[in-house]
Design an enzyme around this catalytic site. Structure first.
Site, PDB file in Angstrom:
ATOM      1  N   TRP A  61       0.846  -1.191  -0.127  1.00  0.00           N
ATOM      2  CA  TRP A  61      -0.089  -0.150  -0.198  1.00  0.00           C
ATOM      3  C   TRP A  61       0.758   1.245   0.021  1.00  0.00           C
ATOM      4  O   TRP A  61       2.254   0.917   0.395  1.00  0.00           O
ATOM      5  CB  TRP A  61      -1.022  -0.077   0.979  1.00  0.00           C
ATOM      6  CG  TRP A  61      -0.360  -0.012   2.437  1.00  0.00           C
ATOM      7  CD1 TRP A  61       0.683  -0.533   2.922  1.00  0.00           C
ATOM      8  CD2 TRP A  61      -1.391   0.195   3.476  1.00  0.00           C
ATOM      9  NE1 TRP A  61       0.953  -0.552   4.332  1.00  0.00           N
ATOM     10  CE2 TRP A  61      -0.373  -0.094   4.825  1.00  0.00           C
ATOM     11  CE3 TRP A  61      -2.555   0.534   3.944  1.00  0.00           C
ATOM     12  CZ2 TRP A  61      -0.739   0.000   6.249  1.00  0.00           C
ATOM     13  CZ3 TRP A  61      -2.765   0.829   5.350  1.00  0.00           C
ATOM     14  CH2 TRP A  61      -2.046   0.573   6.357  1.00  0.00           C
ATOM     15  N   ASN A  62       0.211   2.487  -0.364  1.00  0.00           N
ATOM     16  CA  ASN A  62       0.740   3.696  -0.554  1.00  0.00           C
ATOM     17  C   ASN A  62       0.243   4.732   0.089  1.00  0.00           C
ATOM     18  O   ASN A  62      -1.086   4.742   0.149  1.00  0.00           O
ATOM     19  CB  ASN A  62       0.926   3.873  -2.090  1.00  0.00           C
ATOM     20  CG  ASN A  62       1.840   2.706  -2.799  1.00  0.00           C
ATOM     21  OD1 ASN A  62       3.051   2.839  -2.726  1.00  0.00           O
ATOM     22  ND2 ASN A  62       1.127   2.164  -3.692  1.00  0.00           N
ATOM     23  N   HIS A  69      -6.632  19.185  -8.078  1.00  0.00           N
ATOM     24  CA  HIS A  69      -6.986  19.746  -9.602  1.00  0.00           C
ATOM     25  C   HIS A  69      -5.897  18.972 -10.422  1.00  0.00           C
ATOM     26  O   HIS A  69      -5.347  19.759 -11.078  1.00  0.00           O
ATOM     27  CB  HIS A  69      -7.215  20.897  -9.829  1.00  0.00           C
ATOM     28  CG  HIS A  69      -8.217  21.755  -8.980  1.00  0.00           C
ATOM     29  ND1 HIS A  69      -9.523  21.684  -9.424  1.00  0.00           N
ATOM     30  CD2 HIS A  69      -8.431  22.103  -7.671  1.00  0.00           C
ATOM     31  CE1 HIS A  69     -10.358  22.282  -8.418  1.00  0.00           C
ATOM     32  NE2 HIS A  69      -9.644  22.217  -7.276  1.00  0.00           N
ATOM     33  N   HIS A  73     -10.431  15.621 -13.379  1.00  0.00           N
ATOM     34  CA  HIS A  73     -10.630  15.993 -12.156  1.00  0.00           C
ATOM     35  C   HIS A  73     -11.990  17.044 -12.230  1.00  0.00           C
ATOM     36  O   HIS A  73     -12.555  17.352 -13.319  1.00  0.00           O
ATOM     37  CB  HIS A  73      -9.857  16.801 -11.193  1.00  0.00           C
ATOM     38  CG  HIS A  73      -9.471  18.066 -11.926  1.00  0.00           C
ATOM     39  ND1 HIS A  73      -8.340  18.321 -12.878  1.00  0.00           N
ATOM     40  CD2 HIS A  73      -9.749  19.235 -11.689  1.00  0.00           C
ATOM     41  CE1 HIS A  73      -8.138  19.479 -13.175  1.00  0.00           C
ATOM     42  NE2 HIS A  73      -9.126  20.127 -12.382  1.00  0.00           N
ATOM     43  N   ASP A  75     -14.349  20.109 -11.018  1.00  0.00           N
ATOM     44  CA  ASP A  75     -14.271  21.632 -10.184  1.00  0.00           C
ATOM     45  C   ASP A  75     -15.555  21.869  -9.667  1.00  0.00           C
ATOM     46  O   ASP A  75     -16.512  21.606 -10.417  1.00  0.00           O
ATOM     47  CB  ASP A  75     -14.078  22.568 -11.304  1.00  0.00           C
ATOM     48  CG  ASP A  75     -12.474  22.561 -12.040  1.00  0.00           C
ATOM     49  OD1 ASP A  75     -11.534  21.932 -11.448  1.00  0.00           O
ATOM     50  OD2 ASP A  75     -12.291  23.396 -12.851  1.00  0.00           O
ATOM     51  N   HIS A  79     -14.098  26.536  -5.585  1.00  0.00           N
ATOM     52  CA  HIS A  79     -12.818  26.378  -6.241  1.00  0.00           C
ATOM     53  C   HIS A  79     -12.693  27.999  -6.857  1.00  0.00           C
ATOM     54  O   HIS A  79     -11.398  28.345  -6.791  1.00  0.00           O
ATOM     55  CB  HIS A  79     -12.791  25.534  -7.491  1.00  0.00           C
ATOM     56  CG  HIS A  79     -11.479  25.490  -8.313  1.00  0.00           C
ATOM     57  ND1 HIS A  79     -10.201  25.708  -7.776  1.00  0.00           N
ATOM     58  CD2 HIS A  79     -11.208  25.627  -9.567  1.00  0.00           C
ATOM     59  CE1 HIS A  79      -9.424  25.611  -8.448  1.00  0.00           C
ATOM     60  NE2 HIS A  79      -9.921  25.573  -9.988  1.00  0.00           N
ATOM     61  N   HIS A 203     -14.467  29.461 -15.574  1.00  0.00           N
ATOM     62  CA  HIS A 203     -14.351  29.398 -13.976  1.00  0.00           C
ATOM     63  C   HIS A 203     -15.179  30.125 -13.534  1.00  0.00           C
ATOM     64  O   HIS A 203     -16.276  29.893 -12.562  1.00  0.00           O
ATOM     65  CB  HIS A 203     -13.012  29.408 -13.457  1.00  0.00           C
ATOM     66  CG  HIS A 203     -12.011  28.280 -13.641  1.00  0.00           C
ATOM     67  ND1 HIS A 203     -11.531  27.745 -14.951  1.00  0.00           N
ATOM     68  CD2 HIS A 203     -11.562  27.219 -13.129  1.00  0.00           C
ATOM     69  CE1 HIS A 203     -10.631  26.846 -14.685  1.00  0.00           C
ATOM     70  NE2 HIS A 203     -10.975  26.319 -13.632  1.00  0.00           N
TER      71      HIS A 203
END
Length: 253
Positions: A61-62, A69, A73, A75, A79, A203
């Site tokens: 595992w990590n 973003h 992804h 938004d 944001h 945006h």
């Protein structure tokens, strides 16, 4: 037979095809680069915790290090300053995450102009041919830009990438029933949008209207102009301004 049984059978017999619109997420995933003095997100990284060794003999595992973003992804309104009083990514309505989607193909225009901008008239011509934009749905803009996504320099292209005009962004945000727009580029705005009025209009207007954005999509060429059901799966980060997401399209064949 119930509706879910019909859906299961349709998927298993490929009457409904499930298409992955998500770019793989790795340390080489292109990320937006803002000029000084602005801060930038970190590249995606895996930090190994254990891998069948003395730190964990039977498991691998990590930890992950990434920005909200990064890669494909979502938004959400908070944001952007215009949507600062809106919802965060943990509060996105389920009806936005499972919603109809339509595709407008501007790839021929982008092939001739890396700074191509979607205009209101382009969308109105699309509507004249295909019908009204879906209520509560997504407009996905097929630009062909995802063909560059394995080469960060070509993908970012020194801030020359397609997007939409300020007038189109305002119109989509305020005068259509969409819940959001999706694109193949690193962000929903054009590469040169810092110089627009207002700057970064997609945006500014979309998130300010309580709507959403999806970025770094791929495989849009496999979708029809209408008839897609989109499934968007971000992490429900409390207070988050966005999240990497797995984005799937369900298409009837």
């Amino acid at each position: 037979m119930g509706l879910l049984d019909q859906l299961r059978d349709a998927i298993s017999t490929r009457g409904i095809e499930v298409i992955d619109l998500t770019a793989p997420l790795s340390s080489s995933t292109p990320i937006l680069q803002l000029p000084e003095p602005f801060s930038n997100t970190i590249p995606f990284q895996l930090e190994e915790i254990s891998r069948y060794d003395e730190k964990g003999p039977a498991w691998y595992w990590n930890n992950i290090h990434t920005g909200e973003h990064t890669g494909t992804h979502l938004d959400v309104p908070v944001h952007w300053v215009s949507g600062k009083d809106g919802h965060d990514v943990s509060q996105v309505p389920i009806k936005t995450l499972v919603a109809p989607a339509v595709v407008i193909d501007v790839s021929s225009g982008v092939a001739g102009d890396e700074d191509f901008l979607l205009q209101i008239d382009d969308v109105k011509r699309w509507e004249a041919e295909h019908g009204a934009l879906p209520d509560g749905g997504w407009l996905l803009v097929r630009s062909g830009w995802s063909a560059r996504s394995d080469d960060a320099a070509s993908f970012l292209n020194e801030a020359h990438s397609p997007g939409m005009s300020a007038e189109c962004a305002k119109w989509l945000a305020e005068d259509t029933p969409l819940t959001g727009v999706g694109v193949e580029t690193v962000g929903t705005d054009a590469g040169a949008a810092h110089s627009f009025d207002p700057p970064f209009p997609c945006h500014n207007f979309m998130l300010g209207a309580g709507k959403h954005g999806l970025t770094q999509l791929r495989n849009l060429e496999a979708l029809p102009a209408t008839g897609t059901m989109l499934v968007v799966s971000p992490l429900p980060i409390v207070g988050g301004s966005g999240s990497p997401a797995r984005v799937l399209a369900l298409v009837e064949r």
